[in-house]
Design an enzyme around this catalytic site. Sequence first.
Site, PDB file in Angstrom:
ATOM      1  N   GLN A 162       4.421   4.294  -4.132  1.00 24.41           N
ATOM      2  CA  GLN A 162       5.086   3.326  -3.256  1.00 24.41           C
ATOM      3  C   GLN A 162       5.666   2.207  -4.112  1.00 24.41           C
ATOM      4  O   GLN A 162       5.133   1.885  -5.177  1.00 24.41           O
ATOM      5  CB  GLN A 162       4.119   2.770  -2.200  1.00 24.41           C
ATOM      6  N   THR A 163       6.771   1.624  -3.668  1.00 26.89           N
ATOM      7  CA  THR A 163       7.466   0.651  -4.509  1.00 26.89           C
ATOM      8  C   THR A 163       7.369  -0.767  -3.945  1.00 26.89           C
ATOM      9  O   THR A 163       7.206  -0.970  -2.749  1.00 26.89           O
ATOM     10  CB  THR A 163       8.962   1.009  -4.659  1.00 26.89           C
ATOM     11  N   GLY A 176       3.583 -11.743  14.158  1.00 21.37           N
ATOM     12  CA  GLY A 176       3.526 -13.202  14.218  1.00 21.37           C
ATOM     13  C   GLY A 176       4.741 -13.835  13.566  1.00 21.37           C
ATOM     14  O   GLY A 176       5.346 -14.777  14.098  1.00 21.37           O
ATOM     15  N   LYS A 177       5.122 -13.320  12.404  1.00 20.20           N
ATOM     16  CA  LYS A 177       6.294 -13.840  11.694  1.00 20.20           C
ATOM     17  C   LYS A 177       7.584 -13.495  12.428  1.00 20.20           C
ATOM     18  O   LYS A 177       8.539 -14.284  12.433  1.00 20.20           O
ATOM     19  CB  LYS A 177       6.328 -13.285  10.266  1.00 20.20           C
ATOM     20  N   VAL A 226      -0.463  -7.958  -7.661  1.00 17.44           N
ATOM     21  CA  VAL A 226      -0.315  -8.513  -9.012  1.00 17.44           C
ATOM     22  C   VAL A 226      -1.598  -9.199  -9.460  1.00 17.44           C
ATOM     23  O   VAL A 226      -2.110  -8.939 -10.561  1.00 17.44           O
ATOM     24  CB  VAL A 226       0.877  -9.493  -9.094  1.00 17.44           C
ATOM     25  N   SER A 227      -2.143 -10.069  -8.617  1.00 16.90           N
ATOM     26  CA  SER A 227      -3.382 -10.767  -8.987  1.00 16.90           C
ATOM     27  C   SER A 227      -4.541  -9.784  -9.102  1.00 16.90           C
ATOM     28  O   SER A 227      -5.373  -9.891 -10.013  1.00 16.90           O
ATOM     29  CB  SER A 227      -3.705 -11.872  -7.975  1.00 16.90           C
ATOM     30  N   ASP A 276       0.663   0.447   5.476  1.00 17.65           N
ATOM     31  CA  ASP A 276       1.100  -0.118   4.200  1.00 17.65           C
ATOM     32  C   ASP A 276       2.504   0.407   3.889  1.00 17.65           C
ATOM     33  O   ASP A 276       2.722   1.622   3.890  1.00 17.65           O
ATOM     34  CB  ASP A 276       0.126   0.288   3.082  1.00 17.65           C
ATOM     35  N   PRO A 277       3.484  -0.468   3.634  1.00 16.17           N
ATOM     36  CA  PRO A 277       4.861  -0.020   3.439  1.00 16.17           C
ATOM     37  C   PRO A 277       5.012   0.885   2.205  1.00 16.17           C
ATOM     38  O   PRO A 277       4.392   0.652   1.171  1.00 16.17           O
ATOM     39  CB  PRO A 277       5.639  -1.319   3.245  1.00 16.17           C
ATOM     40  N   TYR A 298       0.164 -10.587  11.423  1.00 16.56           N
ATOM     41  CA  TYR A 298       1.066 -11.238  10.463  1.00 16.56           C
ATOM     42  C   TYR A 298       2.507 -10.796  10.688  1.00 16.56           C
ATOM     43  O   TYR A 298       3.408 -11.624  10.873  1.00 16.56           O
ATOM     44  CB  TYR A 298       0.623 -10.920   9.038  1.00 16.56           C
TER      45      TYR A 298
END
Length: 311
Positions: free
Chosen positions: A209-210, A148-149, A188-189, A273-274, A145
């Site tokens: 983490q933020t 790819g982006k 969130v979901s 994971d950031p 991802y």
Amino acid sequence: MDNKVLVTGGAGFLGAHLCEALLKKGRHVICLDNFLTGSKCNIKHLIGFSNFTILEHDIVEPLQLEVNQIYNLACPASPVHYQTDPIKTLKTNVIGTMNMLELCRENHAEILQASTSEVYGNPLINPQVETYHGNVNCIGIRSCYDEGKRAAETLLFDYYRQHKIQIKVMRIFNTYGPKMNVNDGRVVSNFIVQALKGNDITIYGDGLQTRSFCYVDDLIKGMMALMDSSPHITGPINIGNPGEFTIKELAEIILDMTGSKSKIVYKPLPVDDPIQRRPDISKAKIELGWEPSIDLQTGLEKTIEYFKQII
């Protein structure tokens, strides 16, 4: 052909909201989706519009169509979905984007690419500004991802320089709201569904983490403002809400708003994971006159109400 807009990934979370907003503007909308992660439920209320067309197609395959504008949103956007078939994700971002650029060439059309804050990887600066080149692992499990982006952005600017295609590149930060997939794995979901069901709230890592959370209506306004901006504004441009919250804070807010008795549990942080994620939106303010107007509390109220109705 006048006013004909193609929205790839049009049955997805953002795509469905965009299709609705474009129809309200009187545009002829072609909603293209392969329904791998998009849902027909997201767009069924639009079927009655005479200027709305649904086209089931995968952008990895070439397409012949007459259009004026393309919003290229097609790609699984949550780790759960894009890691399920990473090679397919990479093909969608690279081959699919090239197919859309070729369609632009044939039609002398303009294209907006839905890029992502993931191009910054696990950033070493905060907030993230568009001139920052990122800190990305090119061989990790998120790379299909992230890279790819990044490759898709490269393609857009190469087509812009070599073929004079009119392009717009927006980098989308965490967005939430109605039409999110219950099982998409986004924070969130995840938290809302877990809270409403009385299940444990799962935090990965220490929760410090933020992230910054932009309500979908604000995001769509920013997207359309970029597409309608002056041709010399190509981006990339950050679109997101600069309000920054820890993941633990988000969990506590959702627990309070839902009145849930769920408990917070901690699990190991996924690879790459950031640790920080917050947009610098100075460019959007100056070049588009855009900034978000919906605060987290208001947006979460609307989102929680949506999930109450579908669970």
